[in-house]
Scaffold this motif. Structure first.
Motif, mmCIF file in Angstrom:
data_model
loop_
_atom_site.group_PDB
_atom_site.id
_atom_site.type_symbol
_atom_site.label_atom_id
_atom_site.label_comp_id
_atom_site.label_asym_id
_atom_site.label_seq_id
_atom_site.Cartn_x
_atom_site.Cartn_y
_atom_site.Cartn_z
ATOM 1 N N GLY A 1 44.069 119.937 18.879
ATOM 2 C CA GLY A 1 45.107 119.599 17.910
ATOM 3 C C GLY A 1 45.967 120.808 17.640
ATOM 4 N N PRO A 2 47.041 120.647 16.880
ATOM 5 C CA PRO A 2 47.926 121.780 16.585
ATOM 6 C C PRO A 2 47.232 122.911 15.833
ATOM 7 C CG PRO A 2 48.970 119.686 16.023
ATOM 8 C CD PRO A 2 47.534 119.382 16.328
ATOM 9 N N HIS A 3 46.165 122.607 15.119
ATOM 10 C CA HIS A 3 45.561 123.583 14.216
ATOM 11 C C HIS A 3 45.153 124.865 14.935
ATOM 12 C CE1 HIS A 3 44.142 124.394 10.191
ATOM 13 N NE2 HIS A 3 43.008 124.856 10.668
ATOM 14 N N GLN A 4 44.551 124.746 16.106
ATOM 15 C CA GLN A 4 44.188 125.933 16.876
ATOM 16 C C GLN A 4 44.966 126.038 18.176
ATOM 17 O OE1 GLN A 4 42.717 128.452 15.914
ATOM 18 N NE2 GLN A 4 41.731 127.730 14.044
ATOM 19 N N GLY A 5 45.871 125.112 18.420
ATOM 20 C CA GLY A 5 46.798 125.270 19.527
ATOM 21 C C GLY A 5 46.315 124.690 20.840
ATOM 22 N N LEU A 6 47.130 124.894 21.862
ATOM 23 C CA LEU A 6 46.874 124.328 23.176
ATOM 24 C C LEU A 6 45.658 124.981 23.824
ATOM 25 C CD1 LEU A 6 50.555 124.134 24.500
ATOM 26 C CD2 LEU A 6 49.213 122.352 23.341
ATOM 27 N N ARG A 7 45.007 124.203 24.686
ATOM 28 C CA ARG A 7 43.842 124.630 25.471
ATOM 29 C C ARG A 7 42.555 124.684 24.658
ATOM 30 N NH1 ARG A 7 44.347 127.460 30.218
ATOM 31 N NH2 ARG A 7 42.485 128.620 29.593
ATOM 32 N N MET A 8 42.642 124.564 23.349
ATOM 33 C CA MET A 8 41.465 124.742 22.500
ATOM 34 C C MET A 8 40.802 123.390 22.210
ATOM 35 S SD MET A 8 41.235 127.988 22.212
ATOM 36 C CE MET A 8 40.087 128.289 20.850
ATOM 37 N N ILE A 9 39.623 123.197 22.770
ATOM 38 C CA ILE A 9 38.848 121.961 22.619
ATOM 39 C C ILE A 9 37.932 122.093 21.413
ATOM 40 C CG2 ILE A 9 37.029 120.540 23.659
ATOM 41 C CD1 ILE A 9 38.198 121.340 26.407
ATOM 42 N N TRP A 10 37.883 121.047 20.597
ATOM 43 C CA TRP A 10 36.977 121.022 19.455
ATOM 44 C C TRP A 10 35.679 120.319 19.846
ATOM 45 C CZ3 TRP A 10 38.670 121.416 13.873
ATOM 46 C CH2 TRP A 10 39.874 122.125 13.754
ATOM 47 N N PRO A 11 34.531 120.967 19.716
ATOM 48 C CA PRO A 11 33.262 120.288 20.028
ATOM 49 C C PRO A 11 33.087 118.972 19.272
ATOM 50 C CG PRO A 11 32.897 122.639 19.745
ATOM 51 C CD PRO A 11 34.319 122.389 19.356
ATOM 52 N N MET A 12 33.658 118.871 18.051
ATOM 53 C CA MET A 12 33.531 117.630 17.299
ATOM 54 C C MET A 12 34.099 116.443 18.074
ATOM 55 S SD MET A 12 33.939 118.162 13.219
ATOM 56 C CE MET A 12 35.713 118.379 13.292
ATOM 57 N N SER A 13 35.147 116.685 18.856
ATOM 58 C CA SER A 13 35.718 115.577 19.618
ATOM 59 C C SER A 13 34.748 115.092 20.682
ATOM 60 C CB SER A 13 37.051 115.998 20.246
ATOM 61 O OG SER A 13 36.868 116.892 21.329
ATOM 62 N N ILE A 14 34.036 116.025 21.312
ATOM 63 C CA ILE A 14 33.058 115.651 22.335
ATOM 64 C C ILE A 14 31.898 114.901 21.689
ATOM 65 C CG2 ILE A 14 31.503 116.542 24.103
ATOM 66 C CD1 ILE A 14 33.361 118.978 24.351
ATOM 67 N N THR A 15 31.442 115.382 20.545
ATOM 68 C CA THR A 15 30.368 114.707 19.825
ATOM 69 C C THR A 15 30.800 113.310 19.409
ATOM 70 O OG1 THR A 15 29.636 116.856 18.983
ATOM 71 C CG2 THR A 15 28.758 114.904 17.903
ATOM 72 N N MET A 16 32.036 113.173 18.920
ATOM 73 C CA MET A 16 32.533 111.864 18.512
ATOM 74 C C MET A 16 32.645 110.922 19.698
ATOM 75 S SD MET A 16 33.284 110.141 15.847
ATOM 76 C CE MET A 16 33.525 111.417 14.595
ATOM 77 N N ARG A 17 33.025 111.440 20.841
ATOM 78 C CA ARG A 17 33.079 110.593 22.042
ATOM 79 C C ARG A 17 31.697 110.025 22.347
ATOM 80 N NH1 ARG A 17 35.549 112.263 28.034
ATOM 81 N NH2 ARG A 17 35.276 110.202 28.980
ATOM 82 N N ALA A 18 30.679 110.851 22.232
ATOM 83 C CA ALA A 18 29.320 110.374 22.486
ATOM 84 C C ALA A 18 28.872 109.363 21.436
ATOM 85 C CB ALA A 18 28.354 111.553 22.536
ATOM 86 N N LEU A 19 29.208 109.611 20.171
ATOM 87 C CA LEU A 19 28.789 108.714 19.090
ATOM 88 C C LEU A 19 29.453 107.344 19.182
ATOM 89 C CD1 LEU A 19 28.774 111.199 16.082
ATOM 90 C CD2 LEU A 19 26.824 109.815 16.825
ATOM 91 N N THR A 20 30.590 107.249 19.856
ATOM 92 C CA THR A 20 31.304 105.976 19.953
ATOM 93 C C THR A 20 31.193 105.362 21.342
ATOM 94 O OG1 THR A 20 33.364 107.160 20.436
ATOM 95 C CG2 THR A 20 32.940 106.582 18.132
ATOM 96 N N SER A 21 30.264 105.852 22.144
ATOM 97 C CA SER A 21 30.132 105.381 23.523
ATOM 98 C C SER A 21 28.958 104.420 23.679
ATOM 99 C CB SER A 21 29.934 106.573 24.466
ATOM 100 O OG SER A 21 29.717 106.142 25.790
ATOM 101 N N ASP A 22 29.111 103.484 24.619
ATOM 102 C CA ASP A 22 28.021 102.602 25.017
ATOM 103 C C ASP A 22 27.556 102.906 26.433
ATOM 104 O OD1 ASP A 22 27.885 101.047 22.638
ATOM 105 O OD2 ASP A 22 29.684 99.963 23.267
ATOM 106 N N SER A 23 28.003 104.020 26.977
ATOM 107 C CA SER A 23 27.694 104.380 28.356
ATOM 108 C C SER A 23 26.723 105.554 28.391
ATOM 109 C CB SER A 23 28.977 104.753 29.097
ATOM 110 O OG SER A 23 28.706 105.442 30.299
#
Length: 481
Positions: A397-419
């Motif tokens: 997101g804009p908060h930390q700028g380009l190239r910066m991945i937030w681990p929370m997004s990866i965790t949220m992807r797992a929490l909302t996955s059925d795969s």
């Protein structure tokens, strides 16, 4: 110093050093090359201990076959309790003041999210019940101080706002640390209150002060529909960063009053481009429905419940009219922000509420076709804040700028996955990007996880702990493979 600069500096520090060297940032590797020493503070330096959480930690860790994943879980799951909870009394009642980690202030959003994973354990631990009672009381008091503020000080009488907020052009009040109007700041306390009530059956925290705070929530949401002008809130900050400063005199870009609630800032604390945040409005609908249920069941207040449901229905109908946008050949998706004039923005942010987190927050079914298309598009190059590098894929997101991945997004992807395959990949990314610290960070570089921000960010740790607890209950084979 601006908040962004302060947090970047904090990212170079370890949680241990921030607590006076209570525990090391990195540990010597064992024979297998994996760290073996717990990164938790020693028992005598932990701020809060729950016997139920400790039992859950031991039970879950014992079932995990991957030693590094178990080590990460052992560090992250209790981190909020170990390092951020300050218990006391305020006005003769239990009081829980919960800091975010390396910032000595309490965000309404973060504090609710940080303790969410422990809710299933409240019936077996009186200490946990006191913690939740204290936090619900404290959040109600914060809302009474200022329903437009996002972050608060431990002392409700203090005027010592956060350093980057001292000169903000807005109506700062005693007890306020920062005053950014974000819809979700009022939704998270309702989510926590409803979750606690459902998990415990306890009604003690929902006293007259809490009821008054909830009336302020409803009134604030109605004012920020902006059917009769801007309302009382405005905010400007002297900053070279545009994301810190809503335009047009601090009232934000224009939006047509279509029934949606206006927000000046996103859950990331960055200014909105269009003031009608779709994920935040979805969250408000669910929160108002939960508040109506509680008001009827606990207080038999049918009039207030009806008012909550009426606003929820109005916002829900406005979402159906204004939030869908063309996605791709597969069908429509939800926009991220709109202005009611027909302009729409598609992106996603790592902070919840986000488009990706709608199912996690209970605002829609995870099998809903439009949600699934939206989630898939958010994890593609259609989202300008989706990043794919050598270390991982994720959303920032804009908060930390380009190239910066937030681990929370990866965790949220797992929490909302059925795969199973998708969840397993998320676990691999999370294991590969903690930079040897044993904790989740705010953000890391897509190619180099050693470049990260905020080594002491309790919400990210709690969310990771919640993921492991969820997998242990629903997909244990992913932890024992």
């Amino acid at each position: 110093m601006h908040r962004r600069d302060l947090l970047k500096r904090a990212g170079l520090l370890a949680a241990g050093s921030l607590l006076g060297g209570a525990w090391p940032r990195r540990t010597p590797a064992g024979a297998s090359g994996l760290p073996r020493i717990s990164q938790r503070p020693p028992p005598g330096k932990r701020l809060f201990t729950s016997t139920a959480v400790e039992r859950q930690l031991a039970r879950t860790t014992a079932r995990m076959s991957d030693p590094e994943l178990a080590w990460l879980f052992g560090n992250c799951y209790p981190n909020t309790l170990d390092t951020t909870v300050h218990m006391g009394t305020l006005d003769g009642r239990p009081d829980s003041f919960i800091v975010t980690g390396d910032i000595d202030a309490m965000w309404l959003r973060d504090s609710a999210a940080q303790v969410w994973p422990y809710l299933p354990l409240v019936r077996e631990d009186p200490a946990l019940r006191r913690l939740y009672r204290g936090l619900i009381h404290r959040q109600a008091r914060c809302i009474a101080i200022d329903p437009y503020a996002n972050a608060f000080l431990a002392d409700p009488r203090s005027r010592a706002a956060l350093s980057w907020a001292l000169h903000d052009d807005t109506e700062m009040r005693p007890g306020v640390a920062e005053r950014k109007w974000e819809i979700d700041s009022l939704c998270w306390p309702i989510r926590l209150a409803h979750g606690y009530w459902r998990a415990s059956g306890d009604t003690e925290p929902f006293d007259d002060d809490w009821r008054a705070a909830m009336h302020r929530v409803l009134a604030t949401f109605r004012v920020q529909q902006r059917k009769e002008g801007h309302g009382p809130y405005r905010f400007q900050r002297l900053s070279e960063n545009a994301a810190e400063n809503p335009p047009l005199g601090g009232y934000g870009n224009p939006a047509r009053p279509v029934g949606l609630i206006h927000s000046m800032f996103r859950p990331s604390d960055d200014a909105c481009l269009y003031p009608l945040s779709i994920p935040s409005n979805f969250f408000a609908v669910t929160s108002l429905q939960q508040l109506a249920t509680m008001s009827e069941a606990i207080h038999d207040d049918r009039r207030f419940a009806a008012d909550c449901r009426a606003l929820a229905d109005e916002v829900a109908q406005a979402l159906q009219r204004h939030a869908p946008m063309h996605g791709d050949a597969h069908g429509d998706v939800w926009a991220y922000e709109v202005d009611g004039f027909g302009n729409q923005l598609f992106m996603d942010d790592a902070n919840a509420p986000s488009l990706s987190s709608l199912a996690y927050l209970g605002t829609c079914d995870r099998r809903d076709a439009r949600y699934r298309r939206t989630r898939a598009l958010a994890w593609s190059d259609r989202n300008p804040y989706f990043f794919a590098g050598r270390a991982a894929q994720g959303i920032g997101g804009p908060h930390q700028g380009l190239r910066m991945i937030w681990p929370m997004s990866i965790t949220m992807r797992a929490l909302t996955s059925d795969s199973d395959a998708e969840i397993a990949q998320c676990l691999r990314w999370l294991k590969a990007t903690h930079a040897g610290t044993g904790f989740m960070h705010e953000a890391f570089d897509q190619d180099d996880p050693m470049k990260y921000t905020r080594s002491w960010f309790a919400w990210a740790n709690s969310l990771f702990g919640e993921l492991i607890i969820t997998l242990a209950a629903q997909r244990p084979h992913l932890l024992t493979a």
